[in-house]
Design a protein around this motif. Sequence first.
Motif, mmCIF file in Angstrom:
data_model
loop_
_atom_site.group_PDB
_atom_site.id
_atom_site.type_symbol
_atom_site.label_atom_id
_atom_site.label_comp_id
_atom_site.label_asym_id
_atom_site.label_seq_id
_atom_site.Cartn_x
_atom_site.Cartn_y
_atom_site.Cartn_z
ATOM 1 N N ALA A 187 56.034 35.657 14.254
ATOM 2 C CA ALA A 187 56.150 34.396 13.513
ATOM 3 C C ALA A 187 57.579 33.878 13.580
ATOM 4 N N LEU A 188 57.691 32.552 13.692
ATOM 5 C CA LEU A 188 58.988 31.873 13.606
ATOM 6 C C LEU A 188 59.017 31.085 12.309
ATOM 7 N N LEU A 189 60.004 31.373 11.460
ATOM 8 C CA LEU A 189 60.171 30.668 10.187
ATOM 9 C C LEU A 189 61.405 29.780 10.254
ATOM 10 N N GLU A 190 61.266 28.551 9.771
ATOM 11 C CA GLU A 190 62.405 27.654 9.618
ATOM 12 C C GLU A 190 62.502 27.262 8.158
ATOM 13 N N ASP A 191 63.587 27.665 7.510
ATOM 14 C CA ASP A 191 63.748 27.455 6.065
ATOM 15 C C ASP A 191 62.526 27.960 5.305
ATOM 16 N N ASN A 192 62.092 29.162 5.669
ATOM 17 C CA ASN A 192 60.958 29.866 5.041
ATOM 18 C C ASN A 192 59.601 29.198 5.291
ATOM 19 N N LYS A 193 59.561 28.190 6.148
ATOM 20 C CA LYS A 193 58.295 27.531 6.479
ATOM 21 C C LYS A 193 57.841 28.003 7.858
ATOM 22 N N LEU A 194 56.575 28.404 7.951
ATOM 23 C CA LEU A 194 56.028 28.901 9.207
ATOM 24 C C LEU A 194 55.957 27.770 10.228
ATOM 25 N N ASP A 195 56.646 27.952 11.358
ATOM 26 C CA ASP A 195 56.696 26.908 12.381
ATOM 27 C C ASP A 195 55.860 27.271 13.613
ATOM 28 N N GLU A 196 55.870 28.535 13.996
ATOM 29 C CA GLU A 196 55.068 28.983 15.138
ATOM 30 C C GLU A 196 54.559 30.385 14.862
ATOM 31 N N ILE A 197 53.388 30.706 15.427
ATOM 32 C CA ILE A 197 52.862 32.062 15.312
ATOM 33 C C ILE A 197 52.129 32.427 16.589
ATOM 34 N N TYR A 198 52.318 33.662 17.020
ATOM 35 C CA TYR A 198 51.663 34.203 18.208
ATOM 36 C C TYR A 198 50.960 35.494 17.829
ATOM 37 N N ILE A 199 49.740 35.649 18.309
ATOM 38 C CA ILE A 199 48.929 36.814 17.952
ATOM 39 C C ILE A 199 48.420 37.484 19.219
ATOM 40 N N GLU A 200 48.562 38.791 19.270
ATOM 41 C CA GLU A 200 48.074 39.568 20.411
ATOM 42 C C GLU A 200 47.153 40.658 19.884
ATOM 43 N N ARG A 201 45.861 40.526 20.166
ATOM 44 C CA ARG A 201 44.879 41.518 19.741
ATOM 45 C C ARG A 201 44.701 42.561 20.832
ATOM 46 N N ASN A 202 44.575 43.820 20.414
ATOM 47 C CA ASN A 202 44.444 44.903 21.383
ATOM 48 C C ASN A 202 43.194 44.759 22.240
ATOM 49 N N ASN A 203 42.124 44.210 21.659
ATOM 50 C CA ASN A 203 40.850 44.112 22.388
ATOM 51 C C ASN A 203 40.499 42.676 22.774
ATOM 52 N N GLN A 204 41.425 41.737 22.569
ATOM 53 C CA GLN A 204 41.157 40.333 22.892
ATOM 54 C C GLN A 204 42.388 39.697 23.537
ATOM 55 N N LYS A 205 42.868 40.309 24.590
ATOM 56 C CA LYS A 205 44.086 39.812 25.229
ATOM 57 C C LYS A 205 43.814 38.502 25.958
ATOM 58 N N GLU A 206 44.721 37.559 25.824
ATOM 59 C CA GLU A 206 44.616 36.306 26.567
ATOM 60 C C GLU A 206 45.019 36.554 28.016
ATOM 61 N N ILE A 207 44.442 35.760 28.925
ATOM 62 C CA ILE A 207 44.732 35.977 30.334
ATOM 63 C C ILE A 207 45.347 34.751 31.013
ATOM 64 N N THR A 208 45.342 33.581 30.363
ATOM 65 C CA THR A 208 45.895 32.381 30.990
ATOM 66 C C THR A 208 47.356 32.620 31.378
#
Length: 458
Positions: free
Chosen positions: A17-38
């Motif tokens: 997660a990227l926080l700017e002034d305690n506000k969530l600006d971006e989030i990235y999630i990587e699941r062990n069994n659901q990896k993205e391939i793009t």
Amino acid sequence: MKKYLIISKSVYETKLALLEDNKLDEIYIERNNQKEITGNIYKGKVVDILNNGEIIFVDIGLEKNAFLSFENKKNIPKFSINDKLVVQAKTEPRDEKGAKLTLDYSISGENLVLLPKSKNLSISKKIKDVEEVNRLKNIFLNVNNGLILRTDSEEKSEESLLEEYRRLENIVNQINRDFEKINIGLLYDNNSILKNVVVLFDDTIEEFIIDDKNIFEKIKILLEETGKKDLIKKLRKYFKDKDIFEYYNINSQIERALNRKVYLDSGAYIIIEKTEALISIDVNTGQNTGNKTSQELILQTNLEATKEIARQIKLRNLAGIIIVDFIDMKKFSDRKRVLEEFKKYLSEDKAEINSVEYTNLGLIQFTRKRQGKELAFYYKEKCQYCEGTGYFLSKERIILNLLEDLNSQIKSQDIKKIEIRAKKGIIKELSKYIDNNKIEYIEDNNFYNIGYKMELYS
């Protein structure tokens, strides 16, 4: 503005997660069994050829075969079954269709995109200074690969840009070496969450807080390898017992980012609706009455909404055609100002955004290139009862449907018993209209307002 990076690791997934002034600006999630391939690069094997070579099915080691498609019939490359190829995934597999592939693979860095199959050098059109464009061109006049210089390359030193180029070139060399070693499968993982670390972690980040020892060490090594050794001093280990995302109030912000209605600080709000064809965003004044005139209030609300809409699009990772219906403004100068402000915030998005302009109907329309999965993918499933419409059958319609079914079945001499499962309220109402010895009512609140189940026994 204080910016922080937070990594949370569990047995199931890793979140950045990227926080700017305690506000969530971006989030990235990587699941062990659901990896993205793009963006991933694979060694594939040709397994089928259709339409005189216009469509090539390729086994890249996944559950479903991926495919290459060639629209230009004059320049279709010739392949044979069992040929081995270096390919890059352009899309994720969907439904029954495998991933779409390309032969023209690329490797992305912070400032550069390396194109091993090309010799062309192109520079971001956002770099307007002619002297700077010429300087960047001269740096890469003698390289052997095609290159795209991103906007962030502007004013970067020749040394740092050439160092980044060498790192990308090393990746290509490693891909070529691994191609000779493996049968089929992954050659380069473009979706590791650590790759986002390289892009996001710069001098503007005050602290990078990590709750996993192994990831902490991996990031240290990664920073050394990518020439960011001076940032290691900003790494912090998280030792508290409380979940790190809970401690930094990230979970509640994620929940709000999954709602269709988002409130602004002024009391105004935006509504975000997703359909098969497009995403619509509507701006409303809500309880934002203030002491200004009507047009001043509308302008103020629209300007406030521009920043939040840009943030929500990035945070939710929305893609495709996006249409924004700002509150109608009478002055051309106000419309222009809102558009310029909106473009400014959209320009901070790393995803490709095109054609941000007013339509003839006064709406702002643009496209955002798909990069990975939407945030909702990791937190929501489509309702199995309403199929995403957001509506159930009304109680009256369920009863009417039941009555129609029962009237046709009761008359049959072959049916001895009819068993109906439905919510208590449905059964109570239905029994007022029809009473028959063949019918057995069974209360089952699992059906709630979504219908009924009828079993026939002969």
